[in-house]
Scaffold this motif. Structure first.
Motif, mmCIF file in Angstrom:
data_model
loop_
_atom_site.group_PDB
_atom_site.id
_atom_site.type_symbol
_atom_site.label_atom_id
_atom_site.label_comp_id
_atom_site.label_asym_id
_atom_site.label_seq_id
_atom_site.Cartn_x
_atom_site.Cartn_y
_atom_site.Cartn_z
ATOM 1 N N THR A 1 71.500 -48.044 47.341
ATOM 2 C CA THR A 1 70.958 -46.922 46.546
ATOM 3 C C THR A 1 71.035 -47.187 45.037
ATOM 4 N N ASP A 2 71.570 -48.360 44.633
ATOM 5 C CA ASP A 2 71.744 -48.643 43.192
ATOM 6 C C ASP A 2 70.425 -48.569 42.425
ATOM 7 N N ALA A 3 69.382 -49.168 43.002
ATOM 8 C CA ALA A 3 68.102 -49.209 42.298
ATOM 9 C C ALA A 3 67.573 -47.784 42.107
ATOM 10 N N ARG A 4 67.739 -46.968 43.116
ATOM 11 C CA ARG A 4 67.231 -45.592 43.026
ATOM 12 C C ARG A 4 67.985 -44.816 41.946
ATOM 13 N N ASP A 5 69.290 -44.998 41.895
ATOM 14 C CA ASP A 5 70.079 -44.335 40.842
ATOM 15 C C ASP A 5 69.610 -44.802 39.468
ATOM 16 N N VAL B 1 62.681 -56.177 45.684
ATOM 17 C CA VAL B 1 62.536 -55.449 46.957
ATOM 18 C C VAL B 1 63.437 -54.203 46.962
ATOM 19 N N ASP B 2 64.658 -54.344 46.471
ATOM 20 C CA ASP B 2 65.552 -53.172 46.394
ATOM 21 C C ASP B 2 64.893 -52.067 45.564
ATOM 22 N N GLY B 3 64.236 -52.482 44.462
ATOM 23 C CA GLY B 3 63.550 -51.502 43.612
ATOM 24 C C GLY B 3 62.441 -50.780 44.361
ATOM 25 N N TYR B 4 61.702 -51.505 45.180
ATOM 26 C CA TYR B 4 60.595 -50.882 45.921
ATOM 27 C C TYR B 4 61.085 -49.854 46.947
ATOM 28 N N THR B 5 62.316 -50.014 47.436
ATOM 29 C CA THR B 5 62.754 -49.075 48.498
ATOM 30 C C THR B 5 62.850 -47.632 47.983
ATOM 31 N N THR B 6 62.956 -47.472 46.666
ATOM 32 C CA THR B 6 62.949 -46.114 46.087
ATOM 33 C C THR B 6 61.760 -45.308 46.623
ATOM 34 N N LEU B 7 60.615 -45.986 46.727
ATOM 35 C CA LEU B 7 59.368 -45.331 47.151
ATOM 36 C C LEU B 7 59.517 -44.694 48.550
ATOM 37 N N PHE B 8 60.169 -45.425 49.448
ATOM 38 C CA PHE B 8 60.267 -44.932 50.831
ATOM 39 C C PHE B 8 61.352 -43.848 50.949
ATOM 40 N N ALA C 1 50.817 -48.439 38.972
ATOM 41 C CA ALA C 1 51.084 -49.065 40.276
ATOM 42 C C ALA C 1 52.578 -49.022 40.601
ATOM 43 N N PHE C 2 52.897 -49.171 41.898
ATOM 44 C CA PHE C 2 54.296 -49.113 42.345
ATOM 45 C C PHE C 2 55.148 -50.240 41.788
ATOM 46 N N LYS C 3 54.514 -51.308 41.302
ATOM 47 C CA LYS C 3 55.230 -52.517 40.873
ATOM 48 C C LYS C 3 56.303 -52.230 39.836
ATOM 49 N N ALA C 4 56.144 -51.147 39.075
ATOM 50 C CA ALA C 4 57.130 -50.795 38.053
ATOM 51 C C ALA C 4 58.520 -50.598 38.663
ATOM 52 N N LEU C 5 58.577 -50.186 39.927
ATOM 53 C CA LEU C 5 59.881 -49.954 40.570
ATOM 54 C C LEU C 5 60.681 -51.249 40.698
ATOM 55 N N GLY C 6 59.985 -52.326 41.108
ATOM 56 C CA GLY C 6 60.671 -53.608 41.283
ATOM 57 C C GLY C 6 60.941 -54.282 39.954
ATOM 58 N N ALA C 7 59.934 -54.303 39.064
ATOM 59 C CA ALA C 7 60.069 -55.009 37.789
ATOM 60 C C ALA C 7 61.169 -54.380 36.935
ATOM 61 N N SER C 8 61.217 -53.053 36.889
ATOM 62 C CA SER C 8 62.213 -52.399 36.025
ATOM 63 C C SER C 8 63.633 -52.758 36.473
ATOM 64 N N TRP C 9 63.882 -52.716 37.764
ATOM 65 C CA TRP C 9 65.228 -52.974 38.281
ATOM 66 C C TRP C 9 65.588 -54.461 38.148
ATOM 67 N N ALA C 10 64.630 -55.348 38.433
ATOM 68 C CA ALA C 10 64.929 -56.790 38.352
ATOM 69 C C ALA C 10 65.138 -57.224 36.908
#
Ligand SMILES: Cc1ncc(COP(=O)(O)O)c(C=O)c1O
Length: 353
Positions: free
Chosen positions: A20-24, A176-183, A65-74
């Motif tokens: 849950t780190d990426a979501r936080d 990938v961890d960042g993308y899980t926020t979406l689901f 696009a959803f890509k911001a979720l992965g890029a921001s966290w990485a």
């Protein structure tokens, strides 16, 4: 339908861990807001299912696009602790590179972005608009990834790539961890509608990192109730040949308006989850995607080409000859909930007129 390959999950596959780190982290970003989950009752009627919902990622973290979720966290994981300015490097077919450029700049670092052939000029311009140094490689996506990996060997350079290979796994894992926020967000939004779980989701697939996130999330929670199907362009469909061969297969890619999905090689980290956890692979044409995107636009959702691919795939699966067998394989009936992921808005990549 020859471009559909049903697949059976492995009963001995382990349970992936969902963190849950990426979501936080995402929730802590200034201006963070959940993206909308849109109910599409017209599609539910057309496809004879209980409910169709679309997770609309066209406004994610102020990017289309959803890509911001992965890029921001990485980017955060890779360079937040750097005590000097770094140069962040990546290859992209559009959305990932723009997001990497945006979040690198916000963290005080510069970005060099490698671009293959076939990316829409407006997407290239948008990356330049983020202040990045853009290099057009004149080749395929795989060649652009190789060029970015070479460039990142320079001191003070760091590669933020959304696909994994042997020896390069940490960064794509964070993406990938960042993308899980979406689901996770989708499940919470569904609970507010009184829906317990998604029965089927159709995932637009390029290198398969978003698919890996879906499989991690759905196989890691609720004992895998959710069926997951990959969706690729017919010109760049490597999931079905890989499943058939029992190992990742690289295919030669062609030309498609779904530039974000125009990838011939699966991420090494995604492959074991795909092999053990996928329920089927489908390929769609540019024409089907344009028709699906137009239909969605009439319902108030305006996807770019990749964003419309899940809807095109659902139509191909649920209608026409063989649909009874396909529905049976996927366990779909008139009570099922189907999740479409609108991975990009039309602002990210235009549709042909
Ligand atoms: C809009 C869009 N959808 C889906 C994808 C597919 O994601 P992945 O490459 O992780 O499979 C991409 C990748 O660039 C994309 O830009």
């Amino acid at each position: 339908m020859t471009r559909w390959l049903p697949h059976t999950r492995s009963s001995s596959a382990g349970t992936p861990t969902v963190t849950t780190d990426a979501r936080d982290f995402h929730r802590s970003l200034p201006g963070f807001a959940e993206t909308p989950l849109v109910d599409l009752p017209e599609l539910a009627r057309e496809w004879n299912v209980g409910r169709v919902v679309a997770k609309d990622e066209s406004t994610r973290l102020d990017l289309p696009a959803f890509k911001a979720l992965g890029a921001s966290w990485a980017v955060h994981r890779a360079v937040a602790a750097a005590d000097r300015p770094m140069t962040v490097v990546t290859a992209t077919d559009g959305n990932h590179g723009r997001a990497v450029a945006r979040f690198s700049k916000l963290a005080g670092h510069s970005a060099v972005i490698f671009i293959p052939d076939g990316v829409h000029p407006s997407a290239v311009q948008a990356i330049r608009g983020e202040g990045a140094d853009v290099r057009e490689v004149g080749g395929s996506y795989d060649q652009a990834v190789a060029a970015a990996a070479r460039a990142s060997e320079t001191p003070s350079h760091v590669l933020i790539q959304d696909t994994a290979w042997e020896g390069y796994e940490d960064v794509p894992g964070w993406i990938v961890d960042g993308y899980t926020t979406l689901f996770a967000e989708t499940d919470q939004q569904l609970a507010q509608l009184g829906v317990d779980h998604v029965d089927l989701t159709l995932i637009p697939t390029g290198v398969g990192s978003l698919l890996q996130a879906a499989l991690t999330y759905y196989r890691g929670t609720r004992q895998g109730l959710t069926r997951v199907v990959s969706v690729e362009p017919t010109e760049a469909a490597c999931v079905a040949p890989s499943l058939t061969a029992g190992e990742p297969v690289t295919v030669e890619t062609g030309t498609t308006i779904m530039s974000g999905l125009n990838c011939g090689t699966l991420s090494m980290l995604a492959w074991p989850l795909i092999r053990d956890g996928l329920d089927g692979a489908v390929a769609v044409s540019d024409y089907e995607v344009v028709m699906a995107a137009r239909e969605l636009a009439l319902m108030g959702v305006t996807p770019g080409p990749c964003g419309g691919s899940g809807s095109a795939a659902a139509r191909a699966l649920f209608t026409g000859q063989g649909s009874v067998e396909r529905r049976r394989h996927l366990g779909i009936d008139a009570t099922s909930t189907v999740l479409l992921v609108i991975t990009e808005g039309v602002e990210a990549n235009p549709l042909p007129s």
